[in-house]
Scaffold this motif. Structure first.
Motif, PDB file in Angstrom:
ATOM      1  N   CYS A  39       5.942  10.177 -28.560  1.00  0.00           N
ATOM      2  CA  CYS A  39       5.658   8.880 -27.940  1.00  0.00           C
ATOM      3  C   CYS A  39       6.968   8.351 -27.361  1.00  0.00           C
ATOM      4  O   CYS A  39       8.034   8.923 -27.594  1.00  0.00           O
ATOM      5  N   ASP A  40       6.877   7.285 -26.612  1.00  0.00           N
ATOM      6  CA  ASP A  40       8.029   6.831 -25.844  1.00  0.00           C
ATOM      7  C   ASP A  40       9.239   6.487 -26.709  1.00  0.00           C
ATOM      8  O   ASP A  40      10.379   6.794 -26.349  1.00  0.00           O
ATOM      9  N   GLU A  41       8.987   5.840 -27.853  1.00  0.00           N
ATOM     10  CA  GLU A  41      10.103   5.359 -28.660  1.00  0.00           C
ATOM     11  C   GLU A  41      10.269   6.076 -29.986  1.00  0.00           C
ATOM     12  O   GLU A  41      11.193   5.765 -30.733  1.00  0.00           O
ATOM     13  N   MET A  42       9.399   7.044 -30.269  1.00  0.00           N
ATOM     14  CA  MET A  42       9.445   7.730 -31.556  1.00  0.00           C
ATOM     15  C   MET A  42       9.413   9.242 -31.363  1.00  0.00           C
ATOM     16  O   MET A  42       8.564   9.770 -30.645  1.00  0.00           O
ATOM     17  N   TRP A  43      10.353   9.923 -32.005  1.00  0.00           N
ATOM     18  CA  TRP A  43      10.445  11.376 -31.932  1.00  0.00           C
ATOM     19  C   TRP A  43      10.176  11.963 -33.311  1.00  0.00           C
ATOM     20  O   TRP A  43      10.792  11.562 -34.293  1.00  0.00           O
ATOM     21  N   GLN A  44       9.249  12.922 -33.359  1.00  0.00           N
ATOM     22  CA  GLN A  44       8.851  13.516 -34.636  1.00  0.00           C
ATOM     23  C   GLN A  44       9.698  14.745 -34.974  1.00  0.00           C
ATOM     24  O   GLN A  44       9.880  15.635 -34.138  1.00  0.00           O
ATOM     25  N   ILE A  45      10.180  14.794 -36.203  1.00  0.00           N
ATOM     26  CA  ILE A  45      11.021  15.891 -36.668  1.00  0.00           C
ATOM     27  C   ILE A  45      10.182  16.959 -37.349  1.00  0.00           C
ATOM     28  O   ILE A  45       9.301  16.664 -38.160  1.00  0.00           O
TER      29      ILE A  45
END
Length: 255
Positions: free
Chosen positions: A177-183
């Motif tokens: 998503c635009d502001e969240m990056w999944q690890i």
């Protein structure tokens, strides 16, 4: 970015994902809304979605289609909200969903970082930061938690651990998503139990925060190894989700 700002971003994203308001998750009463997949919803959400149950720990918010809204209302009124995500109560819902051609599908726990608890963990092996152009030869089964070939354009950043030039551990993040990056994280079996996963995860979390994005982490409740890594890396449980899909979609996944 502080913990309050991180949670606010996550709440707004969850609202975008299902079609509710961010403050709905903070109410002490359960909330039901019509399901609406926002244009900025997480990229891996795929319709058809019959309903999605989300809880940040205060209540349960359910976004649902009309054909099961009566079941949803009865279900969340019948059981405590936190019991709605577990058996045996979940069987009550699933049995009734089956009569209408649907099944419970995905269940997951999500984590957000506590910026005061992300460790400065040292890795036993040499580490390097990797970017998109470094990933092209890494879409292999051993790195399938870190990278996703089907959404390779979203894989943004990674940190690899190397033993004499051989990649033995790899954490990477996807711009879901635009502001969240999944690890996601993978370590070769013979190198596990050495703190590599938590060292890479925590290092990557800091790199993501330094770029003005929110790192987040997801695991199945039964994946103890993954949950332990989240805790060791400075992540804490933030919200849970349970998704209902058509029965034929679920059956295809199991075939």
């Amino acid at each position: 970015m502080n913990n309050g700002e991180i949670k606010e971003i996550a709440l707004k994203q969850s609202a975008e994902d299902i079609g509710c308001q961010a403050h709905d998750f903070l109410s002490d009463k359960n909330v039901i809304v019509p399901f609406c997949l926002g244009k900025n919803a997480r990229k891996y959400y795929k319709e058809p979605i019959i309903c999605n149950f989300v809880s940040y720990g205060s209540n349960i918010v359910v976004a649902t289609t009309k054909d099961v809204s009566d079941l949803v209302k009865e279900y969340i009124g019948k059981f405590e909200f936190y019991h709605c995500f577990e058996t045996p109560n979940m069987h009550w819902l699933n049995d009734r969903l089956l009569e209408r051609g649907h099944k419970v599908c995905f269940m997951a726990e999500y984590y957000l970082p506590d910026v005061n608890k992300i460790p400065d963990a040292e890795c036993l092996y040499e580490t390097h930061i990797l970017v998109q152009e470094d990933f092209k030869n890494l879409y292999l089964p051993e790195w399938s938690n870190a990278l996703c070939k089907d959404r390779s354009h979203l894989d943004m950043l990674g940190i690899g651990a190397y033993d004499n030039g051989r990649l033995i551990g790899f954490a990477a993040c996807s711009a879901d998503c635009d502001e969240m990056w999944q690890i996601g994280i993978d370590v070769l079996p013979e190198y596990r139990q050495k703190g590599i996963a938590s060292a890479l995860t925590s290092k990557l979390a800091k790199e993501i925060l330094n770029r003005g994005k929110v790192p987040f982490y997801c695991s199945a409740w039964s994946n103890i190894r993954s949950a332990r890594n989240a805790a060791k890396s400075g992540f804490i449980p933030a919200w849970v989700e349970m998704t209902v899909k058509p029965a034929d979609v679920v059956d295809e996944m199991n075939s």
